[in-house]
Design an enzyme around this catalytic site. Structure first.
Site, short mmCIF file in Angstrom:
data_model
loop_
_atom_site.label_atom_id
_atom_site.label_comp_id
_atom_site.label_asym_id
_atom_site.label_seq_id
_atom_site.Cartn_x
_atom_site.Cartn_y
_atom_site.Cartn_z
N ASP A 77 108.45 56.94 16.48
CA ASP A 77 107.28 56.10 16.28
C ASP A 77 106.78 55.52 17.60
O ASP A 77 107.56 55.20 18.49
CB ASP A 77 107.66 54.95 15.32
CG ASP A 77 106.48 54.09 14.92
OD1 ASP A 77 105.54 54.62 14.31
OD2 ASP A 77 106.50 52.88 15.22
N GLU A 97 104.79 60.05 17.78
CA GLU A 97 103.48 59.61 17.29
C GLU A 97 102.70 58.97 18.43
O GLU A 97 103.11 57.95 18.97
CB GLU A 97 103.65 58.59 16.15
CG GLU A 97 102.34 58.05 15.63
CD GLU A 97 102.30 56.53 15.52
OE1 GLU A 97 101.31 56.02 14.96
OE2 GLU A 97 103.24 55.87 16.01
#
Length: 528
Positions: A258, A286
């Site tokens: 993330d 991401e």
């Protein structure tokens, strides 16, 4: 809501006269799913927000105000989904029936238990991104034994397991209020390391919240009110190297990282080196990009960090072309060309239509054919496709938390489910789909015909996004061997056939409104 699409004509006409070969070239990675943890080119990923999927064990549901049994009153609360629920769907064949070979699940680590009120709305850590201990499990999802059972169940069906992992931060915190939430506290297998307020060891950054104005601003300031970890601190560095090893030892096959844009690049590269030297697995990060946005730092990261990225350039353009109608096939072709030039390993980037941070692709009341075409493109294009849970059920929802609603249905008869189930296996059966280059062969505003090629393996895909007008396709030249290519999706949709001459020239044919056609070849084996 989807039954009316089951009898539509020529939605996906997948034309296959499989010719000249049954063995992938030597340079192709093994197709067997769980034996190849470093390359997902032959895989199709299914992303699950664990809490929103299936409640398989009601005994582990949170108590009190953190839980909404109806999963409708407040979608910021826990709904009960857990690893047992995912196992139930593994065991009943829902994923294998769809051709799914990898499950990407919510971050499995222990999250805060506090309920935090924002603007009068109670919020919980149901999503998994408010961690407190990266070496323990979230009990609302299950125990370590439950997690081991999930890995075992998935592997028994030749399905990989990818975990979300968010080392950027812990949980919400306030510099001047230690009682807010859980003060961003970080634990090491139950032992408190420290909290955000009174951080004498320098485990966190204390520079306020980012305004996203510069890359540095986003790295060294808090993402919203999340306690931002200082990865240059030796204790934090060691902690995360050891924490990910725990999950690697549990048998995971991949990691989705993330907020990679918000952590130091040097630390991430070093962390990846630690992973690869210990137990290499496919890892992707991401890095959000908006519509038509490009970023040289994004490209550099994808090429130099040691991990792939979620391909937001692909996602945003496909949404423009198919969902919103704000761009043409020329824009799609331009994106595919530019990303192939920018990303050294473009086939390793993870492609998708939507996820938990975006409006769902399917718009309430919209024609489902747009989604079905976009799925077909994603499954036959370069990159590793990821399907967001419920896409195959035409789930809708704009923004957090409506894009994270409870799984609506597990029907295996929707058109979208069947499109995925027919196209996903092609990534293993035809190396052109998994590893091939991409070349545009015919184009106008509505029609895009592209060829994937790997060695002598070829796939040609034609899509007409215009839902009301057909097109006569003339002058199409391909690398396909001569023959007649017929619809392998005949049991699901009515497609047409095409005829290819000895030079690869395709006889003029009509591409129906909203239609898609694909021709596939492999070497040495012919199927008529």
């Amino acid at each position: 809501m989807n039954k009316k699409w089951l009898n539509i004509p020529a939605l996906i006409a997948l034309l296959a006269a499989i010719a000249f070969g049954s063995v992938a070239p030597a340079e192709a990675a093994p197709a067997t799913s769980v034996s190849n943890k470093q390359n997902f080119s032959t895989d199709v990923i299914y992303q699950i927000v664990t809490d929103r999927f299936v409640d398989g064990n009601t005994a582990n549901n949170p108590a009190g105000s953190a839980y909404d049994a109806t999963c409708s009153t407040n979608l910021k609360l826990y709904c009960g989904g857990d690893w047992q629920g995912i196992m139930n769907k593994i065991n009943d064949g829902y994923f294998t029936g769809m051709g799914i070979t990898a499950l990407w699940i919510s971050q499995p680590v222990e999250n805060i238990y506090s309920v935090i009120n924002y603007s009068g709305v109670n919020n919980t850590a149901y999503h998994g991104y408010w961690a407190r201990d990266f070496k323990k499990t979230n009990p609302a999802f299950g125990s370590m034994t439950d997690f081991a059972n999930l890995i075992s169940a998935a592997h028994s069906r030749n399905i990989k397991v990818v975990i979300d992992f968010a080392p950027n931060h812990t949980s919400p915190a306030m510099e001047t209020n230690a009682s807010f939430g859980e003060n961003g506290k970080l634990y090491d297998n139950g032992t408190l390391l420290g909290g955000y307020t009174g951080d004498t060891n320098g485990y966190f950054h204390h520079n306020g919240g980012t305004d996203f104005s510069t890359l540095k601003n986003g790295i060294y300031k808090n993402l919203y009110d999340l306690a931002d970890l200082n990865h240059n601190n030796s204790t934090i560095d060691t902690y995360f190297k050891n924490a990910i090893r725990l999950w690697l030892d549990m048998g995971i096959d991949g990691i989705r990282v993330d907020a990679v844009k918000h952590m130091p690049f040097g630390w991430q590269k070093n962390w990846m080196s630690s992973i690869y030297s210990y137990k290499p697995v496919f890892t992707f990060g991401e890095w959000f990009l908006g519509t038509n946005e490009t970023d040289a730092n994004n490209t550099y990261f994808a090429n130099e960090s040691g991990m792939s990225l979620l391909d937001f350039r692909f996602s945003q353009k496909v949404r423009q072309v198919f969902r919103d109608g704000s761009d043409t096939m020329y824009g799609l072709d331009s994106m595919l060309s530019s990303t192939a030039a920018d990303y050294y390993s473009v086939n390793d980037q993870v492609t998708f239509l939507d996820n938990h941070d975006m409006d769902r692709f399917q718009v309430s009341g919209a024609n489902g054919r747009k989604l079905e075409q976009a799925l077909a493109l994603t499954l036959t294009s370069r990159g590793v496709p990821a399907i967001y849970y419920g896409t195959e059920q035409y789930m809708t929802g704009n923004g957090d938390p409506n894009n994270r609603a409870k799984m609506s249905s597990f029907s295996t008869s929707t058109t979208a489910y069947n499109v995925i189930s027919k196209l996903a296996p092609l990534r293993k059966s035809n190396p052109a789909i998994a590893y091939g280059t991409t070349q545009q062969r015919w184009i106008n505003n509505d029609v895009y015909i592209y060829e994937r090629k790997f060695g002598n393996n070829v796939a040609v895909v034609a899509i007409n996004k215009n839902l009301t007008s057909s097109y006569s396709i003339a002058g199409l030249n391909t690398s396909l061997p001569s023959g007649t290519y017929t619809d392998v999706l005949a049991n699901s949709l009515s497609g047409n056939s095409i005829t290819v001459g000895s030079s690869g020239a395709v006889n003029t044919f009509t591409l129906q409104a909203g239609g898609e056609a694909s021709g596939l070849t492999r070497r040495r084996q012919r199927l008529r």
